[in-house]
Structures are given as structure tokens and as C-alpha cells.
Enzyme design. Structure first.
Site, PDB file in Angstrom:
ATOM      1  N   TYR A 438       0.811  -1.227   0.000  1.00 64.88           N
ATOM      2  CA  TYR A 438       0.000   0.000   0.000  1.00 64.88           C
ATOM      3  C   TYR A 438       0.847   1.280   0.000  1.00 64.88           C
ATOM      4  CZ  TYR A 438      -0.160  -0.386   5.278  1.00 64.88           C
ATOM      5  OH  TYR A 438       0.098  -0.491   6.614  1.00 64.88           O
ATOM      6  N   GLU A 439       0.186   2.379  -0.166  1.00 66.09           N
ATOM      7  CA  GLU A 439       0.843   3.695  -0.286  1.00 66.09           C
ATOM      8  C   GLU A 439       1.846   3.692  -1.435  1.00 66.09           C
ATOM      9  OE1 GLU A 439      -0.514   6.105   1.545  1.00 66.09           O
ATOM     10  OE2 GLU A 439       0.685   7.427   0.280  1.00 66.09           O
TER      11      GLU A 439
END
Lengths: 585, 585
Positions: A438-439
Site C-alpha cells: 500500500y501507499e
């Protein structure tokens, strides 16, 4: 599961001795920061992490967050109480501006504190991490009214914040966002669409949740320039902040995930009853640009999760290695704990040393963000910003990969017990596995590093940093094995990267991942040398200093040489065929 | 979860073209083996794996095995039926002697087939894997009566077998086994004690289970020489094989594990009612030695689990990469599946190429076991045995580490979806994580390699193999990048290992893990060169050959250079302090 010992001594050493507190304390914005204040905050945060957050980490994993039949999301036992204590401590606002009600402390210190929260309870710490992102976005781009209404309540922790970017067809590629925002007569927008993977997308720990949502206005151009950012509160709010009616946003389901079970990952549906009320942030069409302004902090924070889970996994493995008896002491022949075995020590040293290296990289990067925001000289600010921009994909990409590796090593140190869930070692591996994804996936971090951070300025920022490394080496009384070679090789591969990518821009994709890892290892090697140098004058305990000395040397001799392996991958990349047609496997 | 495509073409290529079927078919024991028979068995086994075992892999993960209140263990939906089909196919006896009712086929072929079962459903395949170990032990050491009574029913699959070694205080260190065996007047023994981590320790798929149990007789010496091996059937058996009364062994609990949920991992209690009836296998005091006779096959089998889970994870990631659209084709600018992105291709190539390399190593090692058992010349048999002994810790240690890495990469290719359990990618990571631990941790494999397999014969066996590598390179029309350097470096580090370990035997522990990995990479590089060479004359399809050519070159250019990283770790090991006192972290 073993206790968590907050690594306060490590942060003290890094802030006081390696970075130097003066680096931030000399900035006008932080003139009131004293050594005592820093120590007190580290102590208090560490205490909160070990006494409040760590004890509920395992129960959070077991119970998870649950979507009840009445449509509300129930967090795990102890979550709501811990969150209330978190707010009482004022921790949400640690790095938020004082003018908005925050503590106004350096990101450097906020990063140290955040790592301890992530280490003690990653599933919990995600909630303040996302709120911090929303705070940053609204601080930078919200109107005065929006800041007055939402920001202060988010900084106090009274309301949490979320980031609503991803849709089923729009993950890494946000140009595909389809959610709609139709302007209404009252100046608000009617938001419709479905968002997925929304961290803490719903819960009952606070009376309201401030969703920040990317959506398209009707006449917006295709692609990323048609995306705008909206505030969509879970409950509508009167001008004086009173909670009103439920907004038209519902939690449709929670994901059943490999790890971070206690963090509710929601599918949110906006506008099932006609449209959720949203308020435009800033200007139309700038939604993605606004998101980018908070990306550095968010990626730094996720990178720190890798450091944090490494630290936690290390502590647990070390504890087990001291207590589990198996085999005999090679010296005495007596029954002995497994820590006497050299191979177990090697695993623990890999964990310890790589965690130290990734930590100093993240703390150094955090400090560069403070300098970028607060140095008085404009050029100096720009240089610090460029250096932070260069380093943050390394922090995110390398540290989160290390988090998985170290959590996996932690399982291995436990032997058969590591595979049993009750032990708790496996939870760290399951939790750690999300951070490379993620990110911005680590593949995206690598592309960011090679493309935006190195190729775009023709490696100017990187070369300035390499010059600093050479200077540190010239001035150091220590001789770190292999660092000189590692720097030369990074210079060599940087030349190759520039040369090959200029001829075929698909090469960037081929070279990105090994180049990121090589860069992270080399630059961390520099910071480990600075740490080694700083031991001479540190007032840390003798045993701390001896442990760090070993960790630094282990890094130079045993871990840094991986940079050379990565360099070979890059050098040999001309053998990789760029597939004009469908690749063959 | 995606379907499983059995890699039959790969096994055909390896057996027919790389190893050469003649290598085993020329052995007197296998004179009846034809190319057609091999192909038919691979096809049938592949079909069974993909159509029966693969479809229940996910439900097995979800349901797991459960200990019911009545004390029986319930396997997951479909397990009992799949097991019945497995027995109908006669698969349990594939490599068991024909004289005992087996198919009498080479281990080479048995290994190929077993990898497909492990890939399709690792939790299921553990059951026949453990039974195979018990079959091997009883074939070698059981009395005529024991073989007549138990062996034929295990080879047919009518009864399953287990291995009862581990106790809470006796894991890697079996000298600490405490279970007791008291001689009875009728020649049997009364067994008491608790065993843990017993794979398929209880279930209701068959009417009986044959436990092989390590325990101590009353007057046995301390340490490993006091350990004997016993048959302890779940139900007592009359001389003609009729099932009688329940023996005094109960399943106390099942472990709650990270992965392989459908494989019941039991805590077994022997003798709660006074003593379970056990029958001595062979002679007293030789229990551990008997276990060692089956260790090679068991470690080969676990190593293959690493290859298998790599293959399965690769197939699933490849499938996803072909279907998931995100971003644009760098050539056309059109929306495109993520497989067009070079970084995704790199991840897939890492998986594909390392899986190929680990597979050829395991298949080659299996063939050496056949030669060791069946060559007519005694010296040649001993040489083959020595080579198998050398290779098997590499297969077990390296392949199972790769299994974890590749399953983790498989999750990464899936992006956010990889972290969601419904996708199935995460299951492979959870399942894969046990293989570096059981059947001797990978640390123990590394010590076995460096100590028993290299230092003990002063590297004679290794040097003979390195000479073969040099000869292959001389005779090859291909020029594999870096293989020559890798061989030279392995010669160099072998000298360092011999030298440093002779001065301080604690060094073995320090050097073992990087030395194992270096050895595995280098020797696999040799076999990848043999595969590359074999492509010229193979009758495989053009696309298969092109894919394998790319896989081989990716290995040489991108993966083999890790051997040099490991060599540097070994060279730098003189900087690692051997801790006379408690190590400091």
C-alpha cells in the site's frame, strides 16, 4: 507474545548524537525544543506504546474488526479505550501546527514516536497514520472554514480521517477513478461511487469520520487532471461543529485480510440514496496534486512500519532465543539457550543490523523534511526537499521489504513454535506483508526513485549526497569495509541507468527495483558510518555502544555487500530482453 | 484461486532431455521403464493433482482440520474422498518396492509426481509424504512380520503413517527425547509420553494409523544412543490384520497454525491409561540411526514443497498479471494488463527462473538417490550416495527459502488483492512458511552441508562435482554469464571454510547459511546450463524452449550473482566476533 520494549535509547542516540538535535532545534520554528523535552516525549510515547498499545495487539489480531448486522463496524476489545487514551495524550497532533491546535514538534520527533506505535500495534497505529495524512492535506489545502470545522477536531483526535483513493479498477493507476461529484445549488457536491481498501473506513471509536474522497466533476477532463478532492463527513456537521444527520456513505463490507486484522479495511459506497454530501477542497481538478503534497509523509510513515515490525519481530525472536533451550553450548558443553548457536546469532544480527540501518535512514529522511519546511534559506530548503524526495522511496521500498524479511526470520528463530499462531511471531509476518503493497507498491517506489528522483535531475541530488558520503568517509576515524566500493558502484550504475534509460525508456522498469535496493543499502551504509562515528562522543551506556558498534560492522561486512549483487543485476540488465510482444514464461 | 496447470512438460524435459531417462532406465531395477510409461504417469499424476487435489486446496485452508468433542479429528470437506481416490490410483506406492506391493518406480519419477501433489495441495500432500517416510523406515528396518502386517497396508494407502519424534523439550535436539518404552512380557512395549507437531497425527480418513515413535527403554543410555523406534498403531491389529481395540494413544489437541490448516498437526499423548502398546523396530538404541536412513527422502520431499509452492504461486501471479488491467502499454499507450510493465515481468521472471533452477536441482538429486541404490558398481553407488548426500541439504534449505520468497513475490504481483485472503495468493505464503522449519530447520541443513557433507570428507565430493561443472562448461556451446566466476568463488570459499573451521569450530555455525546458499546457487547454475544445452535437442515445443532459454539466462545474469554476495559474507566473516560470552544485541 512477548512484551515490547520501546527503543528509546536508539532514538535518543539517533536524534542527539547522529543527526544532532541542533539540526532541528536551530530552526526558528523549533527554537523552544530542548533536549529534555525530546527525551520526555520519547519516554512518554514509549510508555504509551508498551503499556497501552502492545498488550492489545494480539487480541486485535484474533478478534479483528467486524461489520455488524446493523451496519456498524465494531473494533476489537480495548481499541476504543486505547484510542481515547491516545487522544488524551494529544498524540495525534504531535507534528501538526500549533496554530491549528497541534504540538508543532518536528517531523523528526513525530517519526520516532510513530515508529514506536507501529511496532507496538501496527493495526491500531494505522488509524492515526491515516488521520495524519488527512490533517496534512487539509492544513495545506483546506479553506479557513474547513480548517476551523474539521481540522482542529482531527488534530485533537476527536474525529478520525480517511483517504478514499482506490476503486476496483483504479489502484496504482488513479487516472481511472470514476466516482462522481455533481455540484449542488448550495455549493456542496453530491458524491457517488464505490471506494475500496479504505483503512479505518468505518468504526465507532469516534463520533465522526472525515473522509477525503477523490472524485470527478461532470465536465472534468479524462485522466488525473479531472480528479478533485472532497471532504465527505460520515455525519453532516453544522457550522459550529454539531453532529447532524448521517451522510449518504455506508460501509458495504470489510476485507478478510492476511494481517492487520484489527484495522477495518472497508468497501465504502457513496451515494446509494442519491449522493453523499461532499465539500470541495481547494480547486477542482487538483485532487491528485493535493494528494501528492502529503505523499512524502505517508510514504515515510509506511516505510517506518517496516522498521517497526522488524524491531518488534527482533525483540520477540531475541527473547525466545534467550529462553528456548536446545542443543549445547559449544564452549562448555552444557545445555544452553539457542542464542549460543552461531547460526541463530547470525539471524538475530541480520534482524538487528538491518533494522538499525533502516531506522537511521528513516529518521534522517524525516529530518530532511523538517529542514525543507523550516530552513530560512530558500536554496537550502529546496536542497533539503530534493534530498527528502530522493530518500523517501528508499525508506518506503527498502524498509517494508526488510519488514517482511525480518518478520520471516523472526518466525524462523522460533523454529516450530514460530508457525503456531499463539506464539505471535507469525502475526508480525502477516501484518508486515501489506507494507510493500500500500501507499504505492514497492515497484512504484522504485520507479519514483529512478525516474522522478534520479533521472529527472540527471542525478544531481544523488551526486550531492554521494559527495557527502565521501566527505564523511574522509573525516571518519573508522574504516567501514566495503562502503567505498559501494559508493563507487552506485556511481557506476547511476551512469548505466542514465545511459540505458536514455536509449530505451522501458529500461527504467527493468532496472528500477535493483537500483532502489542498491541505493538504499549504500546510503544507509553512510548513515551507519555516521552512527559508528557518533558512538565515540555519545553518552549512551557502554553496552548500548558496544551493541551498536557490532551492528554497524555487521552491516558493512554482511549486509552492505548485497549492493554489489544489485549492481551486477543492473550491469547484466542488457541481457534482459525487452518484450515487444507478450512476454513468454 | 486460479487453477493449477501441472508442469508435465517441464518434467518431461528434465527427465528425458536434461537428466536423460537412460540414466535410470539403464539400471537393472528399472529395465522395464519406457519413455511412454514415464509420460503416462506424469500425465495421470498431473491430472489427479489438477482435477482432484487443487480444487479442494482453498476449502482446506478455510475449514482446516478440527478436533471434535468426541476426540476424533475431522478433515476438511473433500479430503476423505480425495484420499480414497489417491489410494485407488496406487499413488502411495509409486517408489515403494514391487515386492512389497509398490510400483517400484525410480525416485526420480516419484519426485516429479510428488512435486505436483505438493503444488496442487500442500496440506493434503503432507499425508502421503509422511506415510512414505514410515514406509521407507519399515522397508529398511521392519521385521518380516511387521512388514507383512503393516507395510503392505501402508503402501496401498489403506493405513497412513506418522513420524513421532518431537517433544516439547526435544525439537532440533532429539537427544532430549523422554518418552518411555517399558518391555512387556509378551515382547511388546508399553509406551508413555507426549509428542508434538505430529503431522496427520490423527484423522478418520483411514481405519488405522501406524505411528512410528521414538522412545527410551528403561536401561537405555542418555543421549541419542538410548533412543529406540517403535510401531504404535492407533488401533491394535491381529496377526491377520484385523482391526482390534483402540490403543492407548489420544489426540490431545491440534495446533492453530499460520498455514497448512487442513493438515492436522497433533499433540499425541501415549499411555494415559497405563501405556500404549508398541512394537520395537529393529534393535534397541538404533531409533535415531533408523530415522537417518529415511532422512534424505524426507528432506528431498520437503525441499520439493518449496519448488511446488513456488510453481503454484508463479502460476497464480502470472494469471493475475495477464488479467489485471492497470496503467498503459509503454509501446502503444493503450490500457494494458500489468504484465506489460517491466517491473512486474522482473518479479515473474524471478519466480519462474528460481523455480526452474530449484526444480532441476531437486530432480537431479532424486536421480542420484536412484543411482546410489541401484548402480551395479559399488564405488559408483558410493559416489552417487555421496553426491545425493551433498545435494539434499541444498535442496531442502535453498528451495524452501525460495518457496517463501516466491510466495511473497506472488502476493506482491497481486498488489492490494494479494493481501485479501479470498484471492488465495496469501495462502501460499502462509503454507510455504513451514517448509524452512520442519524436517530439520534450514539452519540445521546448512550445518549438515558444511559439516557432514563438505568438511568431513575434506570437500572431496564437492570438488568432484565442481570438476563436472567445469567439464560441462568446456563442452557447452553456451556461455553462461558468471558461472565460471561462481565456480571459482565456490572453490575459494571452500578453502576459506576448511581453513577457518579447522582453527575454530564455532566458525562452522557462522559460515553455514551463506555457504549453503552459495553452493545451491552455483550447482543450480550448472544444472541450468545443462538445461540450456539440452534445449537444442529437445522435442519440446518452440514456445517452451524459448521460455526455458529466457529462464536460464535470467538465472545466470540476475540470480546467480547472489552467490558472489554470499561469498563476500563468508570472506568478511573473520570480522564477526565469536561471542565467548552472552552476545550483545
Amino acid at each position: 507474545m512477548s512484551d515490547f520494549t520501546p527503543p528509546v535509547s536508539d532514538f535518543r542516540f539517533l536524534i542527539h548524537d547522529v543527526i544532532g538535535l541542533g539540526t532541528v532545534a536551530n530552526l526558528p520554528a523549533f527554537s523552544e525544543i530542548s533536549s529534555d523535552l525530546v527525551d520526555a516525549i520519547l519516554e512518554e510515547a514509549g510508555k504509551f506504546a508498551s503499556s497501552v498499545l502492545a498488550p492489545i495487539n494480539r487480541i486485535g489480531d484474533q478478534e479483528g474488526a467486524r461489520l455488524l448486522e446493523n451496519g456498524t463496524v465494531q473494533t476489537a476489545t480495548g481499541w476504543k479505550e486505547a484510542y481515547a487514551q491516545f487522544c488524551e495524550g494529544g498524540w495525534q497532533g504531535i507534528s501538526a501546527p500549533e496554530a491549528e491546535g497541534g504540538m508543532g514538534l518536528p517531523i523528526l520527533l513525530g517519526a520516532a514516536v510513530a515508529e514506536m506505535w507501529q511496532a507496538s500495534n501496527m493495526a491500531f497505529a494505522l488509524c492515526p497514520m491515516l488521520t495524519a495524512g488527512a490533517i496534512e492535506a487539509l492544513t495545506a489545502h483546506g479553506s479557513d472554514d474547513q480548517r476551523a470545522l474539521y481540522l482542529s477536531r482531527m488534530i485533537s483526535g476527536e474525529w478520525t480521517g480517511t483517504m478514499n483513493l482506490t476503486e476496483p479498477q483504479a489502484g496504482s493507476d488513479l487516472s481511472k477513478v470514476r466516482s462522481q461529484a455533481i455540484p449542488q445549488d448550495d455549493g456542496s457536491y453530491a458524491i457517488t461511487g464505490q471506494k475500496i481498501f479504505i483503512t479505518y473506513g468505518d468504526h465507532e471509536m469516534t463520533e465522526n469520520i472525515v473522509h477525503l474522497v477523490l472524485a470527478r466533476t461532470p465536465d472534468a477532463p479524462a485522466g488525473v487532471k479531472g480528479i478533485s478532492l472532497f471532504i465527505v463527513p460520515k455525519y453532516l456537521v453544522s457550522d459550529n461543529g454539531e453532529i447532524g444527520a448521517r451522510n449518504d456513505v455506508t460501509c458495504v463490507s470489510l476485507e478478510h485480510k492476511l494481517g492487520i486484522h484489527a484495522s477495518p479495511t472497508a468497501v465504502l459506497s457513496f451515494g446509494d440514496q442519491g449522493g453523499a454530501t461532499g465539500y470541495l477542497v481547494g480547486e477542482e481538478g487538483k485532487g491528485l496534486a493535493y494528494m501528492f503534497t502529503m505523499m512524502n509523509n505517508a510514504r515515510l510513515a509506511v516505510g517506518q512500519q517496516g522498521v517497526a515490525i522488524s524491531e518488534r519481530a527482533f525483540q520477540q525472536a531475541l527473547d525466545y532465543a534467550h529462553t528456548r533451550k536446545q542443543g549445547r553450548d559449544p564452549q562448555t558443553g552444557d545445555e544452553a539457550p539457542i542464542i549460543v548457536h552461531g547460526d541463530v546469532q547470525r539471524m538475530l544480527m541480520r534482524m538487528r543490523s538491518s533494522t538499525d540501518a533502516a531506522r537511521v535512514l528513516s529518521i534522517y529522511a524525516a529530518c530532511q523534511l523538517d529542514l525543507a519546511h523550516h530552513l530560512s534559506d530558500e536554496t537550502a530548503r529546496a536542497n533539503a526537499q530534493a534530498r527528502a524526495d530522493l530518500l523517501i522511496p528508499l525508506v518506503k521500498g527498502w524498509s517494508t521489504d526488510l519488514g517482511v524479511d525480518n518478520a520471516s526470520l523472526g518466525v524462523q528463530v522460533h523454529g516450530g513454535m514460530g508457525f503456531i499462531e499463539e506464539t505471535g511471531a507469525a502475526q508480525h509476518l502477516r501484518d508486515a506483508r501489506i507494507a510493500p503493497i500500500y501507499e504505492g507498491t514497492n515497484g512504484i517506489q522504485a520507479l519514483d526513485f529512478i525516474g522522478r528522483k534520479v533521472l529527472r535531475d540527471n542525478a544531481t541530488t544523488l551526486k550531492a549526497l554521494l559527495a557527502d558520503i565521501r566527505e564523511t568517509m574522509r573525516n571518519s576515524a573508522n574504516t567501514p569495509v566495503g562502503l567505498d566500493h559501494a559508493v563507487s558502484q552506485l556511481e557506476e550504475t547511476t551512469g548505466i541507468v542514465i545511459n540505458r534509460c536514455s536509449k530505451d525508456d522501458r529500461m527504467m522498469q527493468t532496472l528500477a527495483t535493483p537500483y532502489l535496493r542498491q541505493g538504499a543499502l549504500c546510503i544507509s551504509g553512510w548513515l551507519m558510518l555516521r552512527a559508528l562515528d557518533a558512538l565515540d562522543t555519545s553518552d549512551a551506556s557502554a553496552s548500548f555502544k558496544e551493541a551498536k558498534r557490532r551492528s554497524c560492522h555487521f552491516f558493512f561486512g554482511q549486509l552492505l555487500p548485497e549492493a554489489s549483487f544489485m549492481a551486477t543485476q543492473i550491469i547484466n540488465s542488457d541481457m534482459i530482453e525487452l518484450h515487444d510482444t507478450q512476454p513468454l514464461f
